[in-house]
Write a protein that holds these residues in place. Sequence first.
Motif, PDB file in Angstrom:
ATOM      1  N   HIS A  70       0.882  -1.225  -0.089  1.00 53.11           N
ATOM      2  CA  HIS A  70      -0.093  -0.117  -0.020  1.00 53.11           C
ATOM      3  C   HIS A  70       0.783   1.091  -0.017  1.00 53.11           C
ATOM      4  CE1 HIS A  70      -3.996  -1.954   1.436  1.00 53.11           C
ATOM      5  NE2 HIS A  70      -3.393  -2.659   0.736  1.00 53.11           N
ATOM      6  N   PRO A  71       0.096   2.393  -0.206  1.00 55.87           N
ATOM      7  CA  PRO A  71       1.099   3.492  -0.220  1.00 55.87           C
ATOM      8  C   PRO A  71       1.991   3.891   1.030  1.00 55.87           C
ATOM      9  CG  PRO A  71      -0.952   4.141  -1.123  1.00 55.87           C
ATOM     10  CD  PRO A  71      -1.133   2.632  -0.608  1.00 55.87           C
ATOM     11  N   ASN A  72       1.684   3.425   2.150  1.00 51.73           N
ATOM     12  CA  ASN A  72       2.463   3.386   3.535  1.00 51.73           C
ATOM     13  C   ASN A  72       3.869   2.830   3.289  1.00 51.73           C
ATOM     14  OD1 ASN A  72       0.525   4.737   5.119  1.00 51.73           O
ATOM     15  ND2 ASN A  72       0.077   2.973   6.129  1.00 51.73           N
ATOM     16  N   TRP A  73       4.072   1.639   2.695  1.00 51.74           N
ATOM     17  CA  TRP A  73       5.181   0.984   2.437  1.00 51.74           C
ATOM     18  C   TRP A  73       5.602   1.478   1.080  1.00 51.74           C
ATOM     19  CZ3 TRP A  73       7.696  -1.397   5.883  1.00 51.74           C
ATOM     20  CH2 TRP A  73       7.022  -1.791   7.075  1.00 51.74           C
ATOM     21  N   SER A  74       5.159   1.882   0.017  1.00 49.47           N
ATOM     22  CA  SER A  74       5.719   2.563  -1.096  1.00 49.47           C
ATOM     23  C   SER A  74       6.477   3.840  -0.876  1.00 49.47           C
ATOM     24  CB  SER A  74       4.584   2.604  -2.137  1.00 49.47           C
ATOM     25  OG  SER A  74       3.998   1.623  -2.578  1.00 49.47           O
ATOM     26  N   ASN A  75       5.769   4.492   0.201  1.00 44.99           N
ATOM     27  CA  ASN A  75       6.397   5.832   0.251  1.00 44.99           C
ATOM     28  C   ASN A  75       7.612   5.743   1.235  1.00 44.99           C
ATOM     29  OD1 ASN A  75       4.342   7.259  -0.971  1.00 44.99           O
ATOM     30  ND2 ASN A  75       3.181   7.490   0.935  1.00 44.99           N
ATOM     31  N   ILE A  76       7.527   4.650   1.980  1.00 43.45           N
ATOM     32  CA  ILE A  76       8.938   4.480   2.832  1.00 43.45           C
ATOM     33  C   ILE A  76       9.974   3.876   1.931  1.00 43.45           C
ATOM     34  CG2 ILE A  76       9.897   2.887   4.437  1.00 43.45           C
ATOM     35  CD1 ILE A  76       7.573   3.284   6.310  1.00 43.45           C
ATOM     36  N   MET A  77       9.802   2.905   1.060  1.00 41.91           N
ATOM     37  CA  MET A  77      10.966   2.569   0.037  1.00 41.91           C
ATOM     38  C   MET A  77      11.467   3.853  -0.661  1.00 41.91           C
ATOM     39  SD  MET A  77      10.943  -0.744   0.363  1.00 41.91           S
ATOM     40  CE  MET A  77      10.452  -0.263   2.178  1.00 41.91           C
ATOM     41  N   GLN A  78      10.525   4.737  -1.271  1.00 47.40           N
ATOM     42  CA  GLN A  78      10.543   5.918  -1.975  1.00 47.40           C
ATOM     43  C   GLN A  78      11.757   6.606  -1.018  1.00 47.40           C
ATOM     44  OE1 GLN A  78       7.826   7.957  -3.959  1.00 47.40           O
ATOM     45  NE2 GLN A  78       8.802   9.203  -5.066  1.00 47.40           N
ATOM     46  N   LYS A  79      11.458   7.050   0.219  1.00 43.83           N
ATOM     47  CA  LYS A  79      12.077   7.846   0.946  1.00 43.83           C
ATOM     48  C   LYS A  79      13.407   7.434   1.374  1.00 43.83           C
ATOM     49  CE  LYS A  79      11.830   9.805   5.664  1.00 43.83           C
ATOM     50  NZ  LYS A  79      11.042  10.113   6.943  1.00 43.83           N
ATOM     51  N   TYR A  80      13.581   6.312   1.442  1.00 44.96           N
ATOM     52  CA  TYR A  80      15.113   5.677   1.687  1.00 44.96           C
ATOM     53  C   TYR A  80      15.791   5.194   0.748  1.00 44.96           C
ATOM     54  CZ  TYR A  80      13.605   6.245   6.608  1.00 44.96           C
ATOM     55  OH  TYR A  80      13.521   7.091   7.735  1.00 44.96           O
ATOM     56  N   GLY A  81      15.184   5.585  -0.689  1.00 45.52           N
ATOM     57  CA  GLY A  81      15.941   5.193  -1.912  1.00 45.52           C
ATOM     58  C   GLY A  81      15.920   3.910  -2.166  1.00 45.52           C
ATOM     59  N   LEU A  82      15.203   2.837  -1.718  1.00 45.30           N
ATOM     60  CA  LEU A  82      15.097   1.515  -1.776  1.00 45.30           C
ATOM     61  C   LEU A  82      14.553   1.145  -3.210  1.00 45.30           C
ATOM     62  CD1 LEU A  82      14.244   0.442   1.659  1.00 45.30           C
ATOM     63  CD2 LEU A  82      16.483   0.594   0.722  1.00 45.30           C
ATOM     64  N   GLN A  83      15.023   0.520  -4.016  1.00 47.84           N
ATOM     65  CA  GLN A  83      14.477   0.311  -5.570  1.00 47.84           C
ATOM     66  C   GLN A  83      13.994  -0.998  -5.655  1.00 47.84           C
ATOM     67  OE1 GLN A  83      14.603   3.072  -7.615  1.00 47.84           O
ATOM     68  NE2 GLN A  83      15.188   3.996  -6.033  1.00 47.84           N
ATOM     69  N   GLU A  84      13.094  -1.465  -6.382  1.00 46.47           N
ATOM     70  CA  GLU A  84      12.431  -2.584  -6.567  1.00 46.47           C
ATOM     71  C   GLU A  84      13.416  -3.145  -7.566  1.00 46.47           C
ATOM     72  OE1 GLU A  84       8.733  -4.759  -9.337  1.00 46.47           O
ATOM     73  OE2 GLU A  84       8.250  -2.918  -8.031  1.00 46.47           O
ATOM     74  N   VAL A  85      13.733  -4.464  -7.240  1.00 45.84           N
ATOM     75  CA  VAL A  85      14.830  -5.407  -8.321  1.00 45.84           C
ATOM     76  C   VAL A  85      14.334  -6.512  -8.518  1.00 45.84           C
ATOM     77  CG1 VAL A  85      16.748  -4.233  -6.983  1.00 45.84           C
ATOM     78  CG2 VAL A  85      15.889  -6.154  -6.105  1.00 45.84           C
TER      79      VAL A  85
END
Length: 255
Positions: free
Chosen positions: A85-100
Amino acid sequence: MKTEQQMAIRQLEEKINLFSSVVNGSFLSTEDFVLSNTHISTDTFNLLLPISAHIQDQQKVEAAIEQMQQQQLAFSTWITQSLLHPNWSNIMQKYGLQEVERNTIMMLEHTNDIDQRTSQSLTIKEVTDDQTFLDYQHLFIELFEGSPEAIALNTYFQRFSIERLHPSTRMFVGYEHNKPVTTGLLIETADSYGIYDVITKAEHRGRGLGSDMFHYLLTQTDNKQKCVMLQASNDGKHIYQRAGFQPIGEMVIFE
């Protein structure tokens, strides 16, 4: 979220807990996520696993990520698509974590119908001594040859204690002409089995040796009524479907 996906998350949670404990790592469990920390910079065994779609304590999530980053410890985040959900998507984006990567979560309802056929060329041994364990780790690390992860995994396995490995976790090595060529891992939890790390040495791929190991793991389930879980790449999922596994969800991996 479907019960089957919850079982898959519990299965992975048990795995990362076990593989952190065997190197005296730490395991943090909260209502939003669990985090295994081996204190080694390996994104293979340091995993952040969300268990709730709607984050109750965002500060705790961010503190855990910041601690890993401050300690310069590589880690990966594994999120089922149903929890992304956006909660987790936003955290991934905030800390520069990229989908691999994305894997298909697959399940076999039971192993009642698995025949006991044996491989024509493969001799499979359970990891119970130093030599089989050395063979297992060499094949595992070879996947990452030439990368920083290979160095981290070498450190990880040097700290690994077979004696601390829980009886529910069984590691196997397949030998052809007395040479180690393939590995497999089977974990039993309260409600399922999990198959992991079916790895075949590069020059021996394409000859069905990995399939032989996979089939052998299915024959090692003591409780034939329990389901079996695994995660498959796009290339692999058709192989597992032919064995009776069905897709039940998707796992999204961030690094």
